[in-house]
Write an enzyme that holds these catalytic residues in place. Structure first.
Site, mmCIF file in Angstrom:
data_model
loop_
_atom_site.group_PDB
_atom_site.id
_atom_site.type_symbol
_atom_site.label_atom_id
_atom_site.label_comp_id
_atom_site.label_asym_id
_atom_site.label_seq_id
_atom_site.Cartn_x
_atom_site.Cartn_y
_atom_site.Cartn_z
ATOM 1 C CE LYS A 1 -3.350 -1.383 -0.608
ATOM 2 N NZ LYS A 1 -3.672 -2.289 -1.767
ATOM 3 C CG HIS B 1 4.718 -6.378 -0.991
ATOM 4 N ND1 HIS B 1 4.901 -5.072 -1.351
ATOM 5 C CD2 HIS B 1 3.473 -6.707 -1.419
ATOM 6 C CE1 HIS B 1 3.822 -4.638 -1.987
ATOM 7 N NE2 HIS B 1 2.944 -5.609 -2.044
ATOM 8 C CB SER C 1 -3.948 2.400 1.862
ATOM 9 O OG SER C 1 -4.043 1.782 0.616
#
Ligand code: PPS
Length: 289
Positions: A45, A101, A131
């Site tokens: 995000k 990530h 988010s």
């Protein structure tokens, strides 16, 4: 592969089993990076999809053809996801653009010695938390996260999928200014000066752009264009995996939206955890426009 309710615990961090297996995570740590690879690294995000789009457009000199015909996850596949090897067999973009990530400490051995260019994108963590909370509501592969207050507690403890935001950002950016193959850029920079951000990335990747190419990149990776682009707005994903009635992936795209969610008390709690965990870290964040 459904596995919507499965979580994989890997090196103390939980990963959604719909996207990752122990094997895919293990494989990522041994990935033989090539000098020509471009790695986009981020905590979820933080502007990952935006950077995938920006890099694709820069590599294609602003030509949106691939951006309009190939989904972002095929143009810049996630290293740690189970479909990565199949997508990498016939990369849709050259040089290869890879997304991750994963935290720095897990990838450091694979990256060590490689000249892979890394673009690390970060975003102010209050907006990341909001988010991420909304994403949990629409993504069936993420666990039930309760109220925002409950989610925020987990986020501050680092007990959410993909681990601690604090560790992620500190570890990836430590010594970033001395590493010539790492570009650190923020969501807020992209938001405030998209053309400047595109120029920064194009110069880092040594892909200079003519003025009209730069304009085309900016046109196709602004929020409104991406919101309408099925290749990046995740509307290609079936509703049982991402329910677009519960929210949009391209949700608001703003700096400072956290102010509409955080209570005064949550803001103070956040502030004290942030100060303690980021002590000694030189990074500065933009919290609002
Ligand atoms: S993910 O799931 O980790 O890949 O998500 P990620 O792409 O990192 O982050 C999604 C948020 O980025 C916003 N976004 C944008 N903002 C402004 N402009 C552009 N072009 C853009 N593209 C994506 C997206 O809306 C999510 O943020 P929120 O605050 O939820 O709107």
């Amino acid at each position: 592969m459904e596995r919507l309710n499965v979580m994989e615990m890997f090196h103390g961090i939980s990963f959604p089993g719909h996207l990752h297996t122990q094997d895919s995570l293990q494989l990522a740590l041994k990935f033989p990076f090539q000098e020509s690879d471009i790695l986009i690294a981020s905590y979820p995000k933080s502007g990952t999809t935006w950077m995938q789009e920006l890099v694709s457009l820069v590599l294609n000199r602003g030509d949106p053809h691939l951006s309009h015909t190939v989904p972002n996850w095929a143009r810049a596949p996630w290293l740690e996801q189970h479909y990565f090897p199949s997508l990498l067999k016939s990369p849709s973009v050259t040089p290869r653009v890879i997304t991750t990530h994963l935290p720095f400490h897990l990838l450091a051995p694979a990256l060590q010695g490689s000249k892979t260019k890394v673009v690390y994108v970060s975003r102010n963590p209050r907006d990341v938390a909001v988010s991420f909370f909304h994403f949990h509501k629409m993504a069936a592969f993420l666990p039930e996260c309760g109220t925002f207050a409950e989610f925020l507690d987990q986020f501050l403890e680092g007990a959410v999928c993909y681990g601690s935001w604090f560790d992620h950002v500190k570890d990836w950016t430590r010594g970033a200014d001395t590493q010539s193959n790492l570009l650190q850029i923020t969501y807020e920079e992209m938001s405030r000066d998209l053309r400047g951000a595109i120029q920064k990335v194009s110069s880092f990747l040594r892909r200079p752009l003519a003025e009209d190419e730069l304009s085309s990149c900016a046109k196709h990776c602004n929020f409104d264009s991406m919101k309408d682009n099925r290749m990046v707005n995740y509307s290609l994903i079936p509703a049982e995996i991402m329910d677009h009635n519960k929210g949009a992936f391209m949700r608001k795209g703003k700096i400072g939206d956290w102010k509409n969610t955080f209570t005064e008390e949550q803001d103070q709690l956040f502030d004290s955890v942030f100060r303690s965990k980021m002590k000694g870290c030189a990074l500065e964040f933009v919290w609002g426009d």
